[in-house]
Design an enzyme around this catalytic site. Structure first.
Site, PDB file in Angstrom:
ATOM      1  NE  ARG A  46      -3.057   0.345   3.229  1.00 13.82           N
ATOM      2  CZ  ARG A  46      -2.374   0.424   4.373  1.00 13.82           C
ATOM      3  NH1 ARG A  46      -1.564   1.453   4.600  1.00 13.82           N
ATOM      4  NH2 ARG A  46      -2.498  -0.501   5.295  1.00 13.82           N
ATOM      5  CE1 TYR A  98     -15.990  12.994 -15.187  1.00 14.52           C
ATOM      6  CE2 TYR A  98     -15.751  12.667 -12.835  1.00 14.52           C
ATOM      7  CZ  TYR A  98     -16.033  12.172 -14.086  1.00 14.52           C
ATOM      8  OH  TYR A  98     -16.350  10.856 -14.223  1.00 14.52           O
ATOM      9  CG  ASP A 170      -9.270  17.449 -13.650  1.00 14.52           C
ATOM     10  OD1 ASP A 170      -8.622  16.913 -14.578  1.00 14.52           O
ATOM     11  OD2 ASP A 170     -10.265  16.907 -13.134  1.00 14.52           O
ATOM     12  CE  LYS A 195     -12.390   9.739 -17.690  1.00 15.19           C
ATOM     13  NZ  LYS A 195     -12.653  10.962 -16.935  1.00 15.19           N
TER      14      LYS A 195
HETATM   15  C1  PLP Z   1     -13.114  11.285 -15.635  1.00 17.46           C
HETATM   16  C2  PLP Z   1     -12.671  12.532 -15.004  1.00 17.46           C
HETATM   17  C3  PLP Z   1     -12.428  12.606 -13.627  1.00 17.46           C
HETATM   18  C4  PLP Z   1     -12.672  11.433 -12.705  1.00 17.46           C
HETATM   19  O1  PLP Z   1     -11.849  10.367 -13.007  1.00 17.46           O
HETATM   20  P1  PLP Z   1     -12.231   8.811 -12.753  1.00 17.46           P
HETATM   21  O2  PLP Z   1     -11.026   8.116 -13.204  1.00 17.46           O
HETATM   22  O3  PLP Z   1     -13.459   8.537 -13.556  1.00 17.46           O
HETATM   23  O4  PLP Z   1     -12.498   8.684 -11.285  1.00 17.46           O
HETATM   24  C5  PLP Z   1     -11.989  13.807 -13.118  1.00 17.46           C
HETATM   25  N1  PLP Z   1     -11.798  14.879 -13.896  1.00 17.46           N
HETATM   26  C6  PLP Z   1     -12.038  14.847 -15.221  1.00 17.46           C
HETATM   27  C7  PLP Z   1     -11.811  16.070 -16.038  1.00 17.46           C
HETATM   28  C8  PLP Z   1     -12.469  13.679 -15.818  1.00 17.46           C
HETATM   29  O5  PLP Z   1     -12.728  13.656 -17.126  1.00 17.46           O
END
Ligand code: PLP
Length: 394
Positions: A46, A98, A170, A195
């Protein structure tokens, strides 16, 4: 080293035991000590795992930070960042973050005596006006999901520096290939590795990259204490995905530019949102703070009925949440990604019932345009269902 070189090599020396060129998946929970008080620096998985460490070193290099921590999902990464706050702190957040980030704040973090203000960060005057003595963090996402407007990263960073607040960006939509917030003054960068970084729609994960060692230390403490770690296998998948990030991002963008130009000429499309179009109101800012415009486009078809007719008649573009995969994904923001945002709030932030979001994949662009054309033909035929976007409780 250049970006593509780092993507392939940073943090990924051949395995010392065998010379394996691919970093092995260290599928272990613990490590044998050499003797009491003597370890090789690995104690429990962990806390630390060699496959995860390789990914973390790689992503720290790509985002030009000093430390990266990989988490079980993008949301776990966002939650780790918010775990740096204390009761009484105030946070400014882009209103178009998001949907899951909004849900985390609205449904959970609000209960912990941290004060959040959601506002339109496209105008820095709003950010400045909202800042209070207790403001410890500004959390932005740029381009904004799904409306594709932008926030000035360097401008926000200057405001944060004056007030002693951290700037968190982000950067999921752009990937480090097109945009690096840390050299622009950001303190922390978050990605959903689900993504573009992984890029193949087969893993869920997240990362936080820190510009300063002390934040990296704190985030590692949060990572090992709260335990939302990325698994060895997912770490390996993301490492594998990142090797082709430069190639994929070039193709995503090349096709996105062609599709945006195509959409701008389609009579059924009321509005195209793509920072790469000279008509985008923040095109100049896009060119200033990023090296490219990415592969995300949104466009408005007027209403829910038109969006439904369009989406129901596509065969190649997959109707799915998520983005950044090699395959083209298309979604209806109001009923899918933003379903947990109340309807009146959706309207306020520009997530209209006719808005469709496209994550342009790496297929042949001619095939994608042909598929989209089938959807527009269906809208034109007037096979329009009536009604408005259904809400979903999540
Ligand atoms: C998908 C996404 C998230 C969250 O990510 P997960 O891997 O689905 O938990 C956060 N910010 C943005 C811009 C995203 O597209």
């Amino acid at each position: 080293m250049g970006f593509a070189t780092d993507a392939v090599h940073a943090g990924q020396k051949p395995d010392p035991t065998t010379g394996s060129v691919s970093v092995p998946i260290y599928q272990t929970s613990t490590y044998e000590m050499e003797g009491l008080g003597e370890s090789k620096g690995w104690n429990y998985a962990r806390t630390i795992n060699p496959t995860r460490t390789a990914l973390e070193l790689n992503l720290a290099a790509l985002e030009q930070g000093v430390r990266a921590l990989a988490f079980a999902s993008g949301m776990a990464a966002v939650n780790a960042v918010f775990s740096m706050l204390k009761a009484g702190d105030h946070v400014v957040v882009s209103q178009n973050v998001y949907g899951g980030t909004f849900r985390l704040v609205d449904g959970i973090l609000k209960n912990f005596a941290v004060d959040f203000t959601f506002l339109d960060t496209t105008d820095l005057r709003n950010v400045e006006a909202a800042m209070k003595p207790a403001t410890r963090m500004v959390f932005i996402e740029t381009p904004h999901n799904p409306v594709m407007t932008l926030t000035d990263i360097a401008g926000c960073a200057a405001l944060c520096r004056k007030r002693g607040a951290r700037l968190v960006v982000d950067n999921t939509f752009m990937s480090p290939y097109w945009q690096n917030p840390i050299p622009l003054g950001a303190d922390l960068v978050v990605h959903s590795t689900t993504k573009y970084l992984n890029g193949h729609s087969d893993s869920v994960g997240g990362v936080v990259v820190a510009a300063r060692e002390e934040d990296g230390e704190r985030l590692h403490f949060i990572q090992k204490s709260a335990g939302a770690i990325l698994s060895p296998f997912d770490s390996w998948l993301v490492l594998r995905g990142v090797k082709t990030l430069a190639l994929r991002m070039e193709r995503h963008e090349e096709s996105a530019r062609k599709i945006a130009a195509f959409l701008a000429a389609v009579p059924q499309v009321r509005k195209v949102n793509y920072p790469g179009l000279p008509s985008h109101p923040q095109h100049a800012l896009a060119k200033k703070q990023a090296r490219g415009f990415g592969g995300m486009i949104s466009f408005d078809l007027g209403g829910y009925g038109e969006a439904k007719a369009f989406l129901d008649n596509l065969t190649l573009c997959a109707l799915a949440e998520s983005l950044g995969g090699v395959e083209t994904l298309i979604s209806h923001s109001a009923s899918m990604t933003h379903a947990s945002v109340p309807p009146e709030e959706r309207r306020r932030i520009g997530v209209t019932d006719g808005l469709v979001r496209l994550s342009v994949g790496i297929e042949d662009v001619e095939d994608l345009i042909e598929d989209l054309s089938k959807g527009f033909a269906a809208v034109e035929r007037g096979s329009v269902a009536t009604g408005s976007a259904p809400s979903r409780r999540t």
